[in-house]
Motif scaffolding. Structure first.
Motif, short mmCIF file in Angstrom:
data_model
loop_
_atom_site.label_atom_id
_atom_site.label_comp_id
_atom_site.label_asym_id
_atom_site.label_seq_id
_atom_site.Cartn_x
_atom_site.Cartn_y
_atom_site.Cartn_z
N GLY A 131 2.04 2.38 5.50
CA GLY A 131 1.91 3.66 5.46
C GLY A 131 3.06 4.34 4.68
O GLY A 131 4.21 3.74 4.52
N VAL A 132 2.75 5.30 3.76
CA VAL A 132 3.74 5.72 2.71
C VAL A 132 3.82 7.33 3.12
O VAL A 132 2.90 7.99 2.94
N ARG A 133 5.08 7.69 3.36
CA ARG A 133 5.30 8.98 3.81
C ARG A 133 6.09 9.55 2.47
O ARG A 133 7.13 9.31 2.12
N VAL A 150 6.52 1.98 4.54
CA VAL A 150 6.61 1.07 5.91
C VAL A 150 5.18 -0.06 5.97
O VAL A 150 4.12 0.85 5.71
N ALA A 151 5.43 -1.08 6.10
CA ALA A 151 4.21 -1.99 6.18
C ALA A 151 4.58 -3.16 7.41
O ALA A 151 5.49 -3.29 7.40
N HIS A 152 3.28 -3.43 8.01
CA HIS A 152 3.60 -4.62 8.71
C HIS A 152 2.31 -5.47 8.91
O HIS A 152 1.13 -4.88 8.24
N THR A 153 2.34 -6.59 9.43
CA THR A 153 1.16 -7.66 9.05
C THR A 153 0.22 -7.19 10.45
O THR A 153 0.53 -6.26 11.15
N ARG A 154 -0.95 -7.91 10.18
CA ARG A 154 -2.05 -7.22 11.20
C ARG A 154 -2.31 -8.26 12.41
O ARG A 154 -3.24 -8.02 13.09
N GLU A 155 -1.17 -9.08 12.77
CA GLU A 155 -1.48 -9.60 14.10
C GLU A 155 -1.64 -8.74 15.45
O GLU A 155 -2.53 -9.01 16.14
N GLY A 156 -1.02 -7.72 15.55
CA GLY A 156 -1.06 -7.01 16.60
C GLY A 156 -2.26 -6.12 16.74
O GLY A 156 -3.09 -5.94 17.83
N ARG A 157 -2.69 -5.62 15.51
CA ARG A 157 -4.01 -4.91 15.27
C ARG A 157 -5.06 -5.71 15.87
O ARG A 157 -6.09 -5.48 16.73
N ASP A 158 -5.12 -6.95 15.24
CA ASP A 158 -6.31 -8.00 15.58
C ASP A 158 -6.23 -8.38 17.12
O ASP A 158 -7.41 -8.42 17.62
#
Length: 457
Positions: A131-133, A150-158
């Motif tokens: 996400g870029v603000r 801000v960026a994060h890996t996708r484990e939580g999303r998956d």
């Protein structure tokens, strides 16, 4: 019976096909909705984290300065222990601070307002949601722009997507099981009237042909009416067969009784001349009885619906010549002039040879027995026709249709059996030929014509 060849199996197959297609679409939709819901939930966390970071950006000592609160990143690291990255970049694109130098968003520009842009990217071997603000300082003395990445890996999303999908899948499978059970019950209930019809037919006495009286749905009612119409035709056929058997029994019983009576009288007599007269009478009666039996067999075979004669190309002229040759002697002994007028060349038709010879034999025998002194066999072309004309008493126009019925005779003099024209009519029908009875060329006698269709090339 195998299910694949049964009506029950076919109905299940045709109804299950759209049901399975709908189930597949529901599964696809459930997967898409689970992914969209998981992305939407975690994107809000990205939004909140980037906003919390942006609110802490200040201008100090001639440069941007950030005091990052721990809660800003903790909200992005859930139970799945995702890896979280952030970066603060000034309006010239220089990296100010952060735990990673994240790439810029290709859709961000200098004129962008305080908005958040999302994207999925592969960065240093990691699948990230970024996400870029784009924002600016709130100090009235300095309104410099900056960018929080801000960026994060996708484990939580998956993990969230799989949890949502499992919940949707349980509901879909439950509805699918209920739909399959309802489908099985509906098909079985829909076919129950057909089962009742089958049981009613099996329970019937094979000797009865009364109509079926059974309350059925409209589609099966049509089948019931078709069966009742078949039973009506079968009753008519059986009635005709019983009448034919009765007439045949009577026709055969009379000459056989005559032979027996004549033989009994001859045995009581001692005169050789009486014996000779009795033997002559018995011989003549035996010949007529044998002829009647042969005609009965021919008519029975022609009336059999399962009998299919094999037609082949043949020449009507050849049939006429053989008929004249075979009956010349008997006609000459009876004083009958038998002749033939054949068309030039070959008159080809598709037919069965022995049946046409049988038709000609019956027509010649009828004409000879009913007093004709001249019988002419002829063939004509375009369309192919077979004609037998005599100078006998003929048949009145109002009685010609009756003459085609079995055992109908023009006169009761003991001659003939009334089967000759019925056999000819049956042979004409098996050859798809048109049979016509008319007066002779001079207004007297009888002209019988069989008009054939043109043979296929």
């Amino acid at each position: 019976m195998r299910v694949a060849h049964s009506l029950y199996g076919r109905l299940l197959a045709w109804l299950a096909l759209p049901l399975l297609s709908l189930g597949a679409l529901l599964l696809l939709q459930a997967g898409w909705q689970a992914k969209a819901t998981a992305d939407r939930a975690h994107d809000r966390l990205l939004d909140a984290a980037s906003l919390a970071i942006a609110e802490q950006v200040q201008w100090q000592d001639g440069r941007l300065w950030l005091d990052l609160p721990p809660a800003a990143l903790e909200m992005l690291a859930g139970d799945a222990e995702e890896r979280v990255f952030y970066s603060l970049v000034d309006q010239q694109g220089r990296h100010i601070t952060g735990n990673a130098e994240l790439p810029a968003h290709p859709g961000a520009d200098a004129e962008s307002g305080d908005t958040l842009l999302y994207r999925d990217l592969e960065w240093q071997g990691l699948a990230l949601r970024q996400g870029v603000r784009r924002s600016r300082l709130e100090d009235w003395r300095n309104r410099e722009r900056f960018e929080v990445r801000v960026a994060h890996t996708r484990e939580g999303r998956d993990a969230l997507r799989q949890a949502l999908l499992r919940g949707n899948l349980a509901g879909i499978l439950g509805m699918g099981a209920l739909a399959v059970a309802s489908l099985l019950l509906a098909v079985r209930a829909a076919l129950k009237p057909l089962t009742r019809l089958r049981h009613a037919i099996r329970a019937r006495d094979p000797r009865t042909l009364v109509p079926l009286e059974l309350s059925l749905p409209r589609e099966l009612a049509e089948l019931r009416e078709a069966l009742n119409e078949l039973l009506v035709r079968m009753r008519r056929v059986r009635a005709n067969q019983e009448r034919f058997i009765g007439d045949a029994s009577h026709q055969l019983r009379t000459p056989l009784a005559g032979i027996s009576a004549r033989a009994e009288l001859a045995l009581r007599d001692t005169d050789p001349e009486a014996w000779r007269d009795a033997l002559t009478t018995i011989q003549a009666t035996s010949e007529r009885t044998a002829r009647l039996a042969m005609q009965l067999l021919s008519l029975t075979r022609l009336d059999n619906p399962e009998y299919q004669a094999t037609h082949r190309p043949l020449d009507l002229n050849a049939c006429v010549r053989r008929a004249v040759r075979d009956h010349w002697t008997s006609c000459r002994q009876a004083g009958v002039d038998l002749g033939a007028e054949c068309a030039e060349g070959e008159v080809a038709v598709n037919g069965t040879e022995w049946q046409l010879e049988e038709a000609l034999a019956n027509l010649i025998d009828n004409a000879r027995r009913y007093g004709a002194r001249r019988i002419t066999l002829a063939t004509l072309r375009s369309p192919p026709r077979l004609v037998v004309e005599d100078d006998g008493p003929g048949i009145a126009p109002e009685r010609r249709l009756l003459a085609l019925r079995p055992f109908h005779r023009g006169r009761d003099d003991g001659e003939g059996s009334g089967l000759g024209l019925a056999i000819v009519d049956g042979i004409a029908r098996t050859h798809r030929a048109r049979l016509t009875l008319d007066a002779g060329a001079e207004g007297g006698g009888l002209r019988v014509e069989l008009r054939f269709a043109e043979p296929s090339p």
